[in-house]
Design an enzyme around this catalytic site. Structure first.
Site, short mmCIF file in Angstrom:
data_model
loop_
_atom_site.label_atom_id
_atom_site.label_comp_id
_atom_site.label_asym_id
_atom_site.label_seq_id
_atom_site.Cartn_x
_atom_site.Cartn_y
_atom_site.Cartn_z
N TYR A 99 4.03 -9.52 5.58
CA TYR A 99 3.41 -8.50 6.70
C TYR A 99 4.90 -8.63 7.01
O TYR A 99 4.90 -7.53 8.20
CB TYR A 99 2.33 -9.63 7.77
CG TYR A 99 1.39 -9.75 6.94
CD1 TYR A 99 0.19 -8.69 7.93
CD2 TYR A 99 0.57 -11.01 5.83
CE1 TYR A 99 -0.88 -8.59 6.99
CE2 TYR A 99 -0.62 -10.71 5.58
CZ TYR A 99 -1.07 -10.05 6.16
OH TYR A 99 -2.35 -9.52 5.55
N ASN A 123 -6.84 -0.96 8.79
CA ASN A 123 -6.69 0.55 7.54
C ASN A 123 -8.30 0.72 7.51
O ASN A 123 -9.25 0.38 7.03
CB ASN A 123 -6.10 -0.32 6.27
CG ASN A 123 -5.39 0.92 5.40
OD1 ASN A 123 -6.11 2.37 5.30
ND2 ASN A 123 -5.43 0.31 4.42
N CYS A 131 -3.54 -2.21 1.38
CA CYS A 131 -3.03 -3.34 2.60
C CYS A 131 -2.96 -4.59 1.54
O CYS A 131 -2.86 -5.06 1.96
CB CYS A 131 -3.91 -2.77 3.30
SG CYS A 131 -6.09 -2.96 3.30
N HIS A 132 -4.19 -4.39 0.11
CA HIS A 132 -4.80 -5.39 -0.38
C HIS A 132 -3.41 -6.14 -0.73
O HIS A 132 -3.10 -7.42 -1.26
CB HIS A 132 -5.69 -5.11 -1.60
CG HIS A 132 -4.61 -4.01 -2.52
ND1 HIS A 132 -5.59 -2.95 -1.88
CD2 HIS A 132 -4.32 -4.20 -3.49
CE1 HIS A 132 -4.69 -1.93 -3.65
NE2 HIS A 132 -4.14 -2.60 -3.89
N GLU A 158 -4.03 -4.88 -10.60
CA GLU A 158 -2.45 -4.75 -10.90
C GLU A 158 -1.49 -5.62 -11.38
O GLU A 158 -0.53 -5.32 -11.20
CB GLU A 158 -1.62 -4.19 -9.41
CG GLU A 158 -2.92 -3.28 -8.76
CD GLU A 158 -2.71 -2.72 -6.98
OE1 GLU A 158 -1.29 -3.27 -6.19
OE2 GLU A 158 -2.92 -1.92 -7.02
#
Length: 161
Positions: A99, A123, A131-132, A158
């Site tokens: 962040y 979001n 945002c993950h 991912e």
């Protein structure tokens, strides 16, 4: 005349609710039970037509064949939120940022990290605006409007976890 189109798209995260403007621009992507997620309204029009490209790209993403979404979308947030959301677009597939790093990228002060977190939590385009990929300064998986279990699934998908 309706101004919002919607459809559901199947995914490993559950059915995704997609909304679009009349011109086909994606305006939201929500998961079931999402904090602040969209809910179908009576004046919306169900039509899968505007979502063909989004559906194809989401299927390719979940199949491990797509690392970057190339969709037209339109969000409606404050200038600050739009800056934060745009910064999410620059986080590469398979990586994470904090962040604090997002705050620095948009030129916000260190004190603005909480506000950055609030913007990220709001979001409207989960998954496609990643945002993950934002984590706590100590590496913990903090906050995700779609639920931490979905954040874990996405980051595992991912190759981050």
């Amino acid at each position: 005349m309706t101004s919002t189109y919607w459809t559901n798209v199947a995914s490993p995260l559950g059915p995704l609710l997609l909304t679009a403007a009349p011109d086909g621009a994606l305006t939201s992507l929500s998961v079931p039970g999402q904090k602040g997620g969209r809910v179908v309204r009576d004046d919306w029009r169900q039509d899968p037509g505007p979502f063909r490209e989004a559906g194809e790209q989401l299927a390719a993403y979940f199949a491990g064949e797509l690392n970057e979404f190339r969709l037209t979308w339109r969000t409606d947030g404050s200038v600050f939120r739009e800056k934060v959301w745009a910064a999410l677009d620059d986080i590469p597939y398979g990586s994470t940022v904090t962040y604090g790093e997002i705050a620095a990228r948009i030129g916000a002060s260190r004190a603005a990290v909480r506000a950055v977190g609030g913007a990220i939590g709001a979001n409207p385009l989960l998954v496609v605006r990643p945002c993950h990929r934002v984590i706590g300064a100590d590496g913990t998986l903090t906050g995700y409007a779609g639920g931490l279990e979905r954040k874990v699934r996405l980051l595992t998908h991912e190759g981050v976890l």
